[in-house]
Design a protein around this motif. Sequence first.
Motif, PDB file in Angstrom:
ATOM      1  N   HIS A 336       0.800  -1.146  -0.060  1.00  0.00           N
ATOM      2  CA  HIS A 336       0.115  -0.125  -0.113  1.00  0.00           C
ATOM      3  C   HIS A 336       0.966   1.321  -0.079  1.00  0.00           C
ATOM      4  O   HIS A 336       0.226   2.545  -0.305  1.00  0.00           O
ATOM      5  CB  HIS A 336      -1.064   0.093   1.012  1.00  0.00           C
ATOM      6  CG  HIS A 336      -0.238   0.314   2.522  1.00  0.00           C
ATOM      7  ND1 HIS A 336       0.259  -0.543   3.367  1.00  0.00           N
ATOM      8  CD2 HIS A 336      -0.191   1.581   3.199  1.00  0.00           C
ATOM      9  CE1 HIS A 336       0.881  -0.099   4.242  1.00  0.00           C
ATOM     10  NE2 HIS A 336       0.251   1.217   4.392  1.00  0.00           N
ATOM     11  N   ILE A 337       2.081   1.071   0.350  1.00  0.00           N
ATOM     12  CA  ILE A 337       2.954   2.225   0.351  1.00  0.00           C
ATOM     13  C   ILE A 337       3.728   2.208  -1.029  1.00  0.00           C
ATOM     14  O   ILE A 337       3.875   3.208  -1.838  1.00  0.00           O
ATOM     15  CB  ILE A 337       4.238   2.049   1.368  1.00  0.00           C
ATOM     16  CG1 ILE A 337       3.564   2.313   2.799  1.00  0.00           C
ATOM     17  CG2 ILE A 337       5.114   3.163   1.333  1.00  0.00           C
ATOM     18  CD1 ILE A 337       2.731   3.716   3.147  1.00  0.00           C
ATOM     19  N   TRP A 338       4.130   1.076  -1.671  1.00  0.00           N
ATOM     20  CA  TRP A 338       5.218   1.137  -2.841  1.00  0.00           C
ATOM     21  C   TRP A 338       4.255   1.114  -3.917  1.00  0.00           C
ATOM     22  O   TRP A 338       4.583   1.415  -5.223  1.00  0.00           O
ATOM     23  CB  TRP A 338       5.883  -0.294  -2.650  1.00  0.00           C
ATOM     24  CG  TRP A 338       7.108   0.087  -1.502  1.00  0.00           C
ATOM     25  CD1 TRP A 338       7.240  -0.173  -0.445  1.00  0.00           C
ATOM     26  CD2 TRP A 338       8.572   0.612  -1.984  1.00  0.00           C
ATOM     27  NE1 TRP A 338       8.279   0.243   0.186  1.00  0.00           N
ATOM     28  CE2 TRP A 338       8.926   0.774  -0.716  1.00  0.00           C
ATOM     29  CE3 TRP A 338       9.140   1.019  -3.026  1.00  0.00           C
ATOM     30  CZ2 TRP A 338      10.384   1.096  -0.723  1.00  0.00           C
ATOM     31  CZ3 TRP A 338      10.249   1.399  -2.875  1.00  0.00           C
ATOM     32  CH2 TRP A 338      11.009   1.608  -1.994  1.00  0.00           C
ATOM     33  N   CYS A 339       2.994   0.733  -4.036  1.00  0.00           N
ATOM     34  CA  CYS A 339       2.331   0.632  -5.276  1.00  0.00           C
ATOM     35  C   CYS A 339       1.172   1.451  -5.116  1.00  0.00           C
ATOM     36  O   CYS A 339      -0.021   1.424  -5.816  1.00  0.00           O
ATOM     37  CB  CYS A 339       1.722  -0.931  -5.247  1.00  0.00           C
ATOM     38  SG  CYS A 339       2.859  -2.275  -5.499  1.00  0.00           S
ATOM     39  N   ALA A 340       0.922   2.488  -4.213  1.00  0.00           N
ATOM     40  CA  ALA A 340       0.160   3.453  -4.258  1.00  0.00           C
ATOM     41  C   ALA A 340      -0.121   4.238  -5.550  1.00  0.00           C
ATOM     42  O   ALA A 340      -1.156   4.691  -5.928  1.00  0.00           O
ATOM     43  CB  ALA A 340       0.529   4.530  -3.067  1.00  0.00           C
ATOM     44  N   THR A 341       0.923   4.484  -6.042  1.00  0.00           N
ATOM     45  CA  THR A 341       0.923   5.107  -7.439  1.00  0.00           C
ATOM     46  C   THR A 341       1.645   4.237  -8.460  1.00  0.00           C
ATOM     47  O   THR A 341       2.916   3.522  -8.137  1.00  0.00           O
ATOM     48  CB  THR A 341       1.531   6.365  -7.462  1.00  0.00           C
ATOM     49  OG1 THR A 341       2.705   6.490  -6.875  1.00  0.00           O
ATOM     50  CG2 THR A 341       0.683   7.396  -6.604  1.00  0.00           C
ATOM     51  N   LEU A 343       4.676   2.891 -10.650  1.00  0.00           N
ATOM     52  CA  LEU A 343       5.975   3.057 -10.857  1.00  0.00           C
ATOM     53  C   LEU A 343       6.470   3.024 -12.110  1.00  0.00           C
ATOM     54  O   LEU A 343       6.201   2.320 -13.085  1.00  0.00           O
ATOM     55  CB  LEU A 343       6.776   1.947  -9.932  1.00  0.00           C
ATOM     56  CG  LEU A 343       6.631   1.725  -8.437  1.00  0.00           C
ATOM     57  CD1 LEU A 343       7.185   0.560  -7.897  1.00  0.00           C
ATOM     58  CD2 LEU A 343       6.444   2.844  -7.791  1.00  0.00           C
ATOM     59  N   SER A 344       7.497   3.947 -12.255  1.00  0.00           N
ATOM     60  CA  SER A 344       8.398   4.036 -13.583  1.00  0.00           C
ATOM     61  C   SER A 344       8.911   2.870 -13.586  1.00  0.00           C
ATOM     62  O   SER A 344       9.418   1.937 -12.737  1.00  0.00           O
ATOM     63  CB  SER A 344       8.794   5.292 -13.857  1.00  0.00           C
ATOM     64  OG  SER A 344      10.154   5.116 -12.823  1.00  0.00           O
ATOM     65  N   ALA A 345       9.795   2.591 -14.992  1.00  0.00           N
ATOM     66  CA  ALA A 345      10.679   1.435 -15.080  1.00  0.00           C
ATOM     67  C   ALA A 345      11.910   1.457 -14.034  1.00  0.00           C
ATOM     68  O   ALA A 345      12.364   0.762 -13.574  1.00  0.00           O
ATOM     69  CB  ALA A 345      11.037   1.401 -16.558  1.00  0.00           C
ATOM     70  N   ALA A 346      12.274   2.845 -14.136  1.00  0.00           N
ATOM     71  CA  ALA A 346      13.640   3.021 -13.343  1.00  0.00           C
ATOM     72  C   ALA A 346      13.083   2.709 -11.708  1.00  0.00           C
ATOM     73  O   ALA A 346      13.684   2.139 -10.973  1.00  0.00           O
ATOM     74  CB  ALA A 346      13.994   4.562 -13.479  1.00  0.00           C
ATOM     75  N   GLN A 347      11.899   3.184 -11.412  1.00  0.00           N
ATOM     76  CA  GLN A 347      11.503   3.026  -9.957  1.00  0.00           C
ATOM     77  C   GLN A 347      11.259   1.364  -9.512  1.00  0.00           C
ATOM     78  O   GLN A 347      11.640   1.177  -8.775  1.00  0.00           O
ATOM     79  CB  GLN A 347      10.249   3.819  -9.540  1.00  0.00           C
ATOM     80  CG  GLN A 347      10.536   5.391  -9.606  1.00  0.00           C
ATOM     81  CD  GLN A 347       9.103   6.149  -9.435  1.00  0.00           C
ATOM     82  OE1 GLN A 347       8.051   5.699 -10.190  1.00  0.00           O
ATOM     83  NE2 GLN A 347       9.195   7.280  -8.672  1.00  0.00           N
ATOM     84  N   MET A 348      10.782   0.825 -10.498  1.00  0.00           N
ATOM     85  CA  MET A 348      10.540  -0.656 -10.369  1.00  0.00           C
ATOM     86  C   MET A 348      11.810  -1.226 -10.147  1.00  0.00           C
ATOM     87  O   MET A 348      11.957  -2.248  -9.399  1.00  0.00           O
ATOM     88  CB  MET A 348       9.785  -1.062 -11.732  1.00  0.00           C
ATOM     89  CG  MET A 348       9.097  -2.629 -11.581  1.00  0.00           C
ATOM     90  SD  MET A 348       8.423  -2.951 -10.269  1.00  0.00           S
ATOM     91  CE  MET A 348       6.833  -2.194 -10.650  1.00  0.00           C
ATOM     92  N   HIS A 349      13.065  -0.758 -10.999  1.00  0.00           N
ATOM     93  CA  HIS A 349      14.309  -1.518 -10.890  1.00  0.00           C
ATOM     94  C   HIS A 349      15.055  -1.370  -9.462  1.00  0.00           C
ATOM     95  O   HIS A 349      15.441  -2.133  -8.800  1.00  0.00           O
ATOM     96  CB  HIS A 349      15.206  -0.887 -12.110  1.00  0.00           C
ATOM     97  CG  HIS A 349      14.933  -1.293 -13.370  1.00  0.00           C
ATOM     98  ND1 HIS A 349      14.625  -2.636 -13.565  1.00  0.00           N
ATOM     99  CD2 HIS A 349      15.008  -0.531 -14.572  1.00  0.00           C
ATOM    100  CE1 HIS A 349      14.478  -2.535 -14.979  1.00  0.00           C
ATOM    101  NE2 HIS A 349      14.649  -1.453 -15.651  1.00  0.00           N
ATOM    102  N   LEU A 350      14.557   0.109  -8.924  1.00  0.00           N
ATOM    103  CA  LEU A 350      15.112  -0.035  -7.742  1.00  0.00           C
ATOM    104  C   LEU A 350      14.252  -0.570  -6.593  1.00  0.00           C
ATOM    105  O   LEU A 350      14.868  -0.934  -5.531  1.00  0.00           O
ATOM    106  CB  LEU A 350      14.966   1.842  -7.442  1.00  0.00           C
ATOM    107  CG  LEU A 350      15.858   2.784  -8.284  1.00  0.00           C
ATOM    108  CD1 LEU A 350      15.532   3.949  -8.390  1.00  0.00           C
ATOM    109  CD2 LEU A 350      17.269   2.493  -7.875  1.00  0.00           C
TER     110      LEU A 350
END
Length: 487
Positions: A336-341, A343-350
């Motif tokens: 609920h914190i990480w998937c609230a919005t 994620l871009s491809a870069a954010q998903m890698h991170l």
Amino acid sequence: MPTIAENQNTKLPLQLSVVVIAYNISRELPRTLYTLSEKFQREIHSDDYEIIVVDNGSKPAVDLSDDAYKLLPHPLPRIIHVQNPSASPAAALNLGIAAAQGQYIGVMIDGARMCSPGLLSQALAALHARPDAVVCTLGWYLGYDYQRLAIKYGYDQAQEDALLDTVDWAEDGYQLFDISAMDESTVDGWHQGFSESNAIFMHQSSWQALGGFDLSFDLPGGGLVNLDLCRRSLEDLQMQCILLLGEATFHQVHGGAATNISAQQLHIQWQRWSEQYMQIRGQPWVDPVPHHPILYWGRVPDNIKTIFLRSILGSSKAYPSGTPSPALIDCAMPDHIWCATPLSAAQMHLYHALKHALQAGLHGWLAKSCRLLRKHYPQWYAPQHLLRLVAPWSLQDDGLNQAETTLLNTMQTWLESNCAEPFPCLISQELLSPAEKEKNLNLALGKANEQLVQKAAQIDGLLESRSWRITAPLRRFLDRGKGIKKP
């Protein structure tokens, strides 16, 4: 200079007085006073308490008629302007205590701290139960991290204002916990001890017996004056420490004498403060050891139970780099914190890199990486939410091994290249050998089980003595922790 003197009032119409020190905090003080008002505080009426603001030489002087204070309900706080202010707040603190009309007195040495909504009612209830008590709270920083490190990575007042706008703190003040991290003096203080309280409450007679704040602490900011007061009260034979479980103060960034300076500056200042303490007390400063076992009051809000669990598991010494903390893996990065919005491809890698590092127990690397991400993604709050959990395991922002340092440099280069390709190295097995992983995992699991069993036994004893107030949900939460076993 004022000292604590006998209050001449024969009647004590108020139950509680709260003394707040102000010095050049025109941005922060309105929010602090709002969180102390009846409009914000729960289960307490304005007839039960007063707020006394002692202005220790602010320029311009504190003026409650200013528009910044227009949301404050009546009655407004009392204002005392110190006529001959000193660099140390000790005299101003004693002046406010001497002017207090309440049977009990609470003191906040730093008026830049917002408060949780049950602070006053819970402190007052604890004092009614134990009039000999010194009631303490733990301190938190707004901004997910130790503020001196947050500032290093770009955190400032503008970011803090934007951060406060992400939660409805005025309606539900406990949401302040969601955007804060515990400060250095009280980190893991529920179970590891604490050296300072920035909202401390006692009976008026207890303040008299202690003599208030020692005017000998005359360095700018007071040096260790607040820590000295806390230590003297906790170690007093006649006083019982009660720690509020779910109430706190939240420090706003404002360039404080100790909270918002660099590590190098803090080291220099600490040497000065320690030398003065030695001169005054004739012994070196050490963290207080309460004469009586600490009693706990209230409940732990749901949104800090993960941090409460981490404090049970132990400090950074108990969990060196490469030691997983199994009890935290599933709850440290909630969807609920990480998937609230999206994620871009870069954010998903991170995201995957951070998740892998958490599973490997690389807490120092995690903290450094999340701080780096604050600089590159200031509005992406999910990594900062993780940082508030792992920051205590990386107090000095250093201590990485060579492999971790190399990986961190790789991340920084990748971020500066606009993250065009997948992150090149997802926390590889090279950082730790399988044997090291197995050894560290067994140590961590054994230590976690041992500590949780000890804490459960301690809680059982306190419950039987009826000196601990604790809710059934929290008890179930702690009971679940007993079952940690090797997967």
